[in-house]
Scaffold this active site. Structure first.
Site, PDB file in Angstrom:
ATOM      1  N   CYS A 150       0.879  -1.163  -0.234  1.00  0.00           N
ATOM      2  CA  CYS A 150      -0.579   0.006   0.031  1.00  0.00           C
ATOM      3  C   CYS A 150       1.374   0.933   0.099  1.00  0.00           C
ATOM      4  CB  CYS A 150      -1.246   0.031   1.033  1.00  0.00           C
ATOM      5  SG  CYS A 150      -0.261  -0.536   2.687  1.00  0.00           S
ATOM      6  N   HIS A 243      -2.407   6.681   3.013  1.00  0.00           N
ATOM      7  CA  HIS A 243      -0.796   6.760   3.597  1.00  0.00           C
ATOM      8  C   HIS A 243      -0.591   7.590   2.427  1.00  0.00           C
ATOM      9  CE1 HIS A 243      -1.563   3.294   5.227  1.00  0.00           C
ATOM     10  NE2 HIS A 243      -0.901   2.658   4.605  1.00  0.00           N
TER      11      HIS A 243
END
Lengths: 350, 350, 350, 350
Positions: A150, A243
């Protein structure tokens, strides 16, 4: 419509990533969930009995009363399966499905770095799909295709427009949301009002290695990693989704900032050109505000599939620095896998 | 005891930094607050009338009923004054005090980069105090000494043990607590569950320039900056106190990890050797746990004066990477200034 | 389609509530924004020049290049205006528009408790619209209709099904999200990892008084308050959107829990019956899980218009206790006003 | 000094509550930890090997190298033991120690409501210690004394000054910090930017029942509960330490607000009168600011032992309403037990 849609299965359907797949596939124009695989403990129960629904909003009605099956390539299992299995069981389960002729589109880390397995970001490396036939040598009738970690996804996408200018060195410091750790995941006692400068499971190593494979070049029977160096600092921060990655990089060429911005803004791949259902209209959104992108405010745009960049400026140590960000459980996990399957569909592979 | 203590004043006493000074000086063995200077709006009031106390715990009783004075070098003002004034007024106020013969120990940014003003971290560059006499050329009877920015302090302290090995390049990404922005500071709508990849007021520039001056070498009439390159990424995260900094750096020499750890753990300066009242017993605490230091759990040790490092490991891009952290409003502001004054006292300057 | 839609204006369009109106009206089938009013300082600029967009996602393109007008009933202003004006100017501005013949649908507090002004929750008291003609006595050609405070709305909706059983006493303790305080609103230094047991601006008083008016009965020329007692404790907690309210109440009758659940689940009003565009399909969602509703997970359902209840159980002190919750800036503000306008439209009032 | 101190043991020493005991007892003038009991899995290891230290700051050096023992009344176990054992093992373990002649001062819930076991808040009910001899009937040579739940303690202390005015009904809504759930406790995915309107383990029932026993009157062989009704709403909020409670209550008498404030501010018990080492100087701190007490800013005063009140005002439904707060893992757990032991010491019971 449902008759014409492609039946799909979710392996590991009761966990957090499985739930993300289910949520993300609601209303999908091409794919229809017909199979939910989970552990023996859950098999035989109805999905709503087997599952503590952890995502926002209610459990989709379309799956609530489906029966959960074992994670095995049983007769009723559809050809295309998305794997959201935990890494400690994924090796076995995914192989069993691939052997039996299934198309396994996996979010698990287990096969990502295998030389005959593509690590796909459809905007960047759709040609890596050509690795799939090599898997026949394993005696598999089907195959496994994977999506990256990710952090590696937004990082690689943000780097892709720089590739023509010769990427030499990449320094990335990520500030990662708690949803990346699943459920129960990060204890609130650890993260409320805090930052944890460490993420387990070899996170930094994954970011460093996967980034180079994603951006690598397809050779006859493998991908040759990008010839660059990557260093990753991974931190957990008290954000929920998204993120954020602070990046510095060095190039062999010396483009102007305008040339780079032009490359970023015009970057597009098959998902955009063929308007794949889950593709964001733009591969990369460059934000001009000095304080963007921000996880809470931006991560959910385009249903969580958008990738953002901002603050491109000169770096006194390497050449350039910038910020990038994407929704870690969508663009960085379930949505990435679905986009991979869409790519395979238009490429005639499914 | 109070008769023998050195009287001190706080300029900008009603703001957040001023409050930090007052809190930090409670029970100080050498210094006693006898003067509270603030804006005209506050002057004449009692301190508890003029001040919305924003820090944890109650307003110290010793200042609550002191009368707030104008920020001017009035007859009653003590020789030693700590400046917590806002940068838009600090230039004038601090100059007025220095001209009038006061020792101004300032946390404000305004004079930090002046060639005749020391930018002190007492463990690193106590010899920079020798710049002070140069200020006589300005026609000042007193002087101004400054402490660095709240990121530059832990960064420079963590870098100091590497200096003998030849620092060439430094890449720092800071995750900064909200208390760094004062009060009201960061709106909760901006930072709850979020990260802001930008800090205003030229933060990145300050970190880059101040770090090189702190680590620089004293020449006859100025400090020659460390001959290295620094790049700073500054981010705001939802922690309360403690700026965490992820650092990669390149060295000219190639020490082993053990040599570096040895250098870090044995690093000490005058504050430790002379056991200055506000000095942490150890200049740098290296933490062996893989997930430390952490702002919420570590920042307040040694009354907020400790500086922490952890996760020293090889960097695939530069040579080494690590994490460092310190309490931004104590070690990074009020406590730093008090330690500077303690240094000056033992050096016979006050 | 736009020709047939009803033109609407937003008064106070650049503030947080104004932005919520703009966001909420995107794609509205009946209403089209044609007028953006703001302070003199903003008037004359384009909306994107005058506005710091604070909401998640980008500023809607449809308003970005509209010219901001003064908040006056100018010739071009549409008949229907939504007022998002700050309370210190709302009295004047709303009166000016009402006098000039406009239909003012206001989220401001200023006229809520006036005897000839309806305080509407369309599911509960659509008949209160009959107060509007009384405003002609003020010499107004138009009128003002208001929606309640963001705590009073979920509280009143949760209480409405109990009304037939005779509500005598209500004790409410609200845990309110930071978005309720606007922007910059609550400083992060005040609320991170904290709870503030107080909300300014007379919040508790508003909850206590408005709840009784909403649930009151229309008489010839006024609303007679519900004959009950209300006590409100208001607290600020570090959630972003969604006010959660813990309620205990006493009834004159003694229904069973099943009778109450039946009343709650079958509760419906004109918005549901006539399927108004912004109405949630169900007036109240009763959640059976023992730990729901939760602000972050539930507030945004039905585009933020849903109202939730849960944990109905006997109260040892009064008779029953439960939890209720709604999105404070949508169902508790902009969305509430839009639903009011939709009600007025189907009632033939616009 | 250590020779003259009373040796004490900690049962359940490796868990979060055990760690709180160890932290709180550092530097205690009367008690010295000589025994650390834990599960079989930990027994035999050194404390620092057996324990993941979860509290802020470092593990105290004094225990780091002590050997962990089994939680059994072994020969070396000191007479006085603090029990921090989990409730699923506490019944057995505490009984074994009491049988064997130990003084068990327990924070566990298991024996709290037994008729011959005191549920102590030293400021309120020191006479309940007279229940201890009754435990001889169980065949025990020692005894068990308990402290209440972490909400019941601040609630009961805040209510105590009202008792002379006749408490009839109490409605409490608590906003509880995550540390109350131990470690790993509340998943961050559940609580970041959220409120959970439910706390498991029978929390509301405990608050309701324990409060009445604490405030009850000692009869010959039991405590007669206060003759009042209590209703508790328990909620989890994203604060770290400090449970805040919003309270409404009804009295039989009609004191003025000044009479009540006088009763609150002058409230004192044996801990204050005898200046027990862990006692806060004042039993209850009434804060005059309209927005206090606040968990993050106030909970740690007096080493976490202070209890705060604020916002005393008339309640439209019952008679009075107010806010109270205390540090849940100190005053509400470990510190409460230590204060109990101090009380027993000065009462000559140990």
């Amino acid at each position: 419509m449902s008759q014409q849609r492609i039946p799909v299965g979710i392996l590991g359907a009761t966990g957090m990533v499985g739930q993300s797949f289910i949520n993300f596939l609601q209303g999908h124009p091409w794919f229809e969930i017909t199979f939910l695989g989970a552990s023996d403990r859950s098999a035989g129960k109805l999905y709503h009995e087997a599952t503590q629904w952890r995502l926002d909003g209610p459990m989709p009605a379309s799956v609530a009363n489906m029966r959960v099956e074992e994670c095995k390539p049983l007769p009723g299992a559809p050809r295309l399966v998305f794997s959201a299995t935990d890494s400690y069981v994924a090796t076995e389960i995914e192989r069993a499905f691939a052997e039996a002729g299934h198309c396994v589109v996996s979010n698990s880390r287990n096969y990502r770095m295998e030389s005959d397995v593509p690590l796909l970001v459809p905007e960047i490396n759709p040609d890596h799909l050509k690795l799939l036939p090599l898997q026949a040598k394993r005696g598999w009738k089907g195959f496994i295709a994977t999506n990256p970690n990710c952090v590696a996804i937004p990082l690689a996408l943000a780097l892709a427009p720089f590739k023509p200018f010769g990427i030499k060195r990449i320094l990335s410091t990520s500030m990662q949301a708690v949803s990346g750790a699943g459920y129960p995941g990060v204890p609130s006692m650890d993260i409320l009002g805090n930052v944890i400068p460490y993420i387990g499971g070899g996170e930094e190593d994954k970011v460093e290695r996967e980034t180079l494979k994603i951006l690598g070049d397809l050779k006859v029977d493998h991908v040759q990693d990008l010839d660059a160096k990557v260093s990753a600092h991974c931190n957990r921060v008290p954000s929920i989704d998204g993120h954020l990655v602070a990046v510095s990089l060095e190039l062999t060429q010396k483009p102007t900032r305008d040339e780079l911005l032009q490359a970023i803004k015009s970057y597009a791949g098959i998902p955009q050109l063929k308007k794949l259902p889950s593709a964001p209209p733009q591969a990369i959104y460059y934000m001009d505000q000095e304080d963007r992108p921000q996880p809470r405010r931006d991560a959910s745009r385009d249903r969580g599939m958008a990738v953002f960049m901002g603050r491109l400026r000169e770096c006194p140590v390497l050449d350039w620095k910038f910020i990038c960000m994407a929704h870690n459980t969508v663009r960085g996990a379930a949505g990435a896998a679905v986009l991979n399957a869409e790519l395979m569909h238009v490429e005639g592979i499914l």
